[in-house]
Enzyme design. Structure first.
Site, mmCIF file in Angstrom:
data_model
loop_
_atom_site.group_PDB
_atom_site.id
_atom_site.type_symbol
_atom_site.label_atom_id
_atom_site.label_comp_id
_atom_site.label_asym_id
_atom_site.label_seq_id
_atom_site.Cartn_x
_atom_site.Cartn_y
_atom_site.Cartn_z
ATOM 1 N N HIS A 229 41.082 36.016 49.213
ATOM 2 C CA HIS A 229 41.641 37.371 49.235
ATOM 3 C C HIS A 229 42.198 37.630 50.630
ATOM 4 C CE1 HIS A 229 41.722 41.728 49.381
ATOM 5 N NE2 HIS A 229 40.633 41.795 50.120
ATOM 6 N N TYR A 263 44.416 48.062 50.346
ATOM 7 C CA TYR A 263 43.503 48.999 50.989
ATOM 8 C C TYR A 263 43.648 48.864 52.496
ATOM 9 C CZ TYR A 263 40.262 45.014 51.590
ATOM 10 O OH TYR A 263 39.679 43.820 51.927
ATOM 11 N N ASP A 548 17.477 47.360 20.309
ATOM 12 C CA ASP A 548 17.017 47.751 18.979
ATOM 13 C C ASP A 548 17.307 46.608 18.015
ATOM 14 O OD1 ASP A 548 19.788 48.095 18.918
ATOM 15 O OD2 ASP A 548 19.708 49.984 17.819
#
Length: 816
Positions: A229, A263, A548
């Site tokens: 990255h 960013y 369940d």
């Protein structure tokens, strides 16, 4: 916190990055002191992902669990100090919108933050400019500001936690390379290194992108892909001169420009830029150089300027001041991605005592460490971890090719606007039922789950939808939806429909001890005659709902279980005595649900056995034949209508489909998909485990007290249930007041006009029989008729608490 054991188990943690250091701190805080942390690089900066991470901590996520991890990371690192300052700089976070789609998504994200109790605010362009004066205001539609987010000083946090762990008895050994995992009889016994062997009762792989290397030593595949990255730093900006303290580096919020996969954070008078805009750059974990052989550090690869060039232009467009700077330095930093973007946590079922804490970013590091430490010391975590468990991946999802393709796609989509129903496009189809060819012919629209192709509606039913009078949906809720679903739901209520239930997990439990074993493992009473079917729960020791199950007793020592995830199988195998045999029969079997008021008219002529209500009542099972096909017929209904689940072997599945289809033509049978299925089950109030309830909830607050038989004898979780007081929250049924309004799940719910959210939506969908949207939400106990509001994309939508079940409370549709 668990009490200190008489003898602390010998624990070896592999990796002294942020996860390994945090885990050593959390384990020693719980009284375990025989902890050895092995690190191949030098401490305190050993050269893994932690050593280069920019430290961004954004807490808001569609995953409640990830958000909780990040919140704990912020709390813990804020309290830690190193070098005389906090290990967390709460500069806040600012996510920008430069497109209408992103602007809408930020409102949805603000709703997620409110649901998980995170402070956040949607702000306009001027407020964004005040927080970040370098922005080009004309390009910004607005932003989402979260003041509690910020920057983790990860290496400082490592040092601070290491010091605390060492003070409690842990030891950290650097320059120690793991060369093997010792094992005997299916259990880990130690770790071999280039500096000798270390005996161990428990081994934790916290090796980051080296995880697959450690996994291979243990004989275990770890489903993660290391990817590079890009991160760059600019030359100094005149506009930042004197703005920031060099010790803390930043004062303005972390900035996200997700419309361009970027960013930004401050580095005193420079700006750091991270980019996800480039092509995936996979890294072979087995070819990563050793610390002393790497140009910079093992996790830092040379910067590929050609990949960053388009992003640099986008940076200068958003922040015009960057035009007067250049990229001063950059690198391609390696970190881990998984096929679903979640961490890989838990004990391996293939090698007992071998634990994983992998694919964890700095953002979630302390939260993950706390959860894993709780899990190891107490047997469970205080958070629901089903999204992160290593056992969540099916065997069909574990091939290297699958992991690489899906993990690379996770990198591409890391900043994309992802719809909750959106499926990845490749590799598909992977798992298909025997009915797949027929479904294609009927124009099935498939979405994917667990690797299975699942029809959500069929274009063949488009003609039926022409008469449906439905409100117009707004664009977000209209994605991955069709009005055909309404027609399929109506056909199920009025005639008969066939549903592909093959993806439902099926386990077979046999042997002399099968009944006693299942009685101990589950909450309901299974001591019934063969031919009975029982809905029951797997609980943990605190009474939390782990899963369940639907349990059919087919013979004295033969049970078939309808389960949820691979973790259910692992959990049962963990506890099974020698006289109990358990196997997953899902791949070799299939199932068709035949439901609707005409279901008996369709099925009865195809068998010589009596399928009347008197002969085969609700929650009963029968082995019979449908035409030439042997089936196990279970009188169950997850849609609230008369009918059966019909199970057979996969080789006979197509014949079963064709037999039912031909017999159903005179009755107007249709194939129906999961979109209609979900609508019908919500109207009936049937829960979906993993959405409506998890290990964080007990049966009584989830409305499942009927599945608990306290007088049957001892079972896991019973003692905890005895000690419970009155519930302070309940899974609550809501209907939206406006027939045109729709919500999808995870939205915040407000009981009063102001203040914080009182809870959040779990499952939601349009109830076509009721003519309005149905939502279930965790809320404080509220009386039916209580008005509430659900926030959907920033707008408050009125809803009302309603009594359950909403549809057919007297069960007249099923019991006939």
């Amino acid at each position: 916190m668990s009490s200190t054991p008489a003898t602390s188990p010998r624990v070896v943690v592999i990796g002294a990055g942020i996860v390994g250091c945090s885990l050593a701190d959390e384990l020693t805080a719980r009284g375990w002191d025989d902890i050895t942390v092995l690190e191949q690089g030098p401490l305190p900066a050993p050269g893994g992902s932690t050593s280069h991470a920019p430290g961004l901590v954004y807490r808001t996520s569609p995953s409640k669990t990830l958000s909780a991890f990040a919140q704990y990371t912020v709390e813990k690192f804020s309290a830690l100090r190193a070098d005389g300052q906090s290990c967390f700089n709460a500069v806040g976070g600012l996510e920008l919108a430069t497109t209408p789609e992103r602007w809408a998504d930020l409102h949805r994200k603000a709703g997620l933050a409110a649901s998980w109790g995170i402070e956040g605010e949607i702000i306009g362009p001027d407020a964004c400019l005040k927080l970040w004066p370098l922005l080009d205001r004309d390009r910004v539609l607005g932003g989402f500001h979260t003041p509690g987010d910020g920057l983790a000083r990860s290496l400082s946090a490592c040092r601070a936690q290491t010091e605390r762990a060492v003070a409690r008895g842990a030891r950290f050994l650097d320059r120690t390379t793991v060369t093997g995992i010792e094992q005997r009889g299916g259990r880990v016994t130690g770790v071999t290194t280039d500096r000798g062997s270390f005996a161990a009762d428990l081994v934790v792989s916290a090796a980051g992108f080296w995880g697959p290397v450690i996994g291979r030593m243990a004989g275990i595949g770890i489903p993660l892909l290391p990817l590079a990255h890009q991160y760059a730093k600019t030359t100094p900006l005149a506009e930042l001169a004197g703005v920031n303290n060099p010790r803390t580096e930043a004062s303005r919020p972390i900035l996200r420009h997700q419309d361009r996969d970027l960013y930004f954070r401050e580095h005193t008078d420079r700006i750091g830029i991270g980019s996800y805009a480039h092509r995936p750059l996979p890294v072979d974990a087995f070819a990563v150089p050793r610390y002393d052989e790497a140009p910079a550090m093992p996790s830092s690869y040379p910067f590929t300027e050609e990949d960053f060039a388009p992003s640099w232009e986008d940076c200068k467009t958003l922040l015009p001041a960057l035009a007067h700077t250049r990229v001063d330095e950059g690198f391609n930093g390696v970190f881990s991605f998984t096929p679903d973007g979640m961490p890989v946590l838990g004990e391996s079922s293939a090698l007992r005592g071998f634990w994983l804490a992998e694919a964890v970013w700095v953002t979630h590091s302390a939260g993950v460490a706390k959860a894993v430490a709780e899990w190891m010391t107490d047997g469970r975590a205080s958070l629901d971890l089903h999204e992160c468990e290593v056992s969540r991946f099916e065997s069909a999802q574990s091939s290297p090719a699958y992991v690489e393709e899906r993990a690379a796609r996770q990198f591409i989509e890391v900043y994309d606007v992802i719809h909750p129903l959106q499926s990845m496009e490749q590799p598909r189809p992977l798992r298909v039922s025997p009915f797949y060819a027929r479904q294609l012919r009927l124009g099935a629209h498939f979405l994917e789950g667990g690797g299975w192709e699942r029809p959500h509606w069929y274009e063949a039913n488009a003609g039926l939808a022409a008469t449906e009078q439905l409100p117009t949906r707004e664009p977000w809720s209209a994605r991955h939806w069709s009005p055909i679903a309404a027609a399929e739901a109506r056909a199920t209520r009025e005639k008969v429909a066939m549903y592909d239930m093959t993806p439902l997990r099926r386990l077979e439990v046999t042997g002399p001890g099968a009944l006693d074993f299942l009685q101990h493992m589950t909450s309901n009473n299974l001591a019934k005659k063969p031919g009975s079917v029982t809905y029951t729960l797997l609980l943990d020791e605190t009474g939390g709902v782990l899963s369940d199950l639907t349990v059919a007793r087919l013979a004295e020592q033969h049970f078939q279980l309808g389960a949820n995830t691979p973790a259910d199988l692992d959990r049962l195998l963990d506890h099974a005595p020698d006289d109990v045999h358990i196997r997953d029969i899902t791949p070799g079997t299939c199932c068709i649900g035949v439901w609707g008021p005409l279901a008996r008219d369709l099925v009865q002529p195809l068998t010589r056995d009596d399928l009347s209500h008197q002969a085969l009542g609700y929650f009963k099972a029968l082995r019979t034949h449908i035409g030439h096909v042997p089936v196990t017929a279970m009188r169950l209904s997850y849609v609230g209508e008369l009918g059966w689940e019909l199970y057979t072997t996969a080789d006979l599945g197509l014949r079963l489909w064709d037999t039912l289809w031909e017999a159903g033509r005179p009755h107007g049978v249709i194939a129906a998909g999961r979109s209609a299925f979900n609508s019908l089950r919500l109207e009936k109030g049937y829960r979906a485990w993993g959405h409506d309830m998890t290990a964080e909830h007990n049966p009584y607050e989830a409305g499942l007290g009927f599945a608990v038989r306290m007088n049957k004898g001892d079972f896991i979780g019973r003692d905890a249930l005895v000690a419970l007081g009155e519930p302070t929250r309940r899974l609550t049924a809501l209907t939206l007041d406006d027939p045109a309004a729709v919500v999808l799940g995870k939205e915040p719910v407000y009981v009063n006009s102001g203040g914080c959210a009182a809870g959040y939506v779990t499952s939601a969908g349009y109830g076509y029989t009721l003519g309005r949207c149905v939502a279930y939400a965790w809320l404080p106990p509220l009386a039916p008729g209580t008005p509430v509001h659900i926030e959907y994309f920033g707008e408050k939508t009125a809803a009302t608490v309603v009594e359950e079940p909403l549809f057919d409370p007297k069960m007249t549709h099923i019991l006939k």
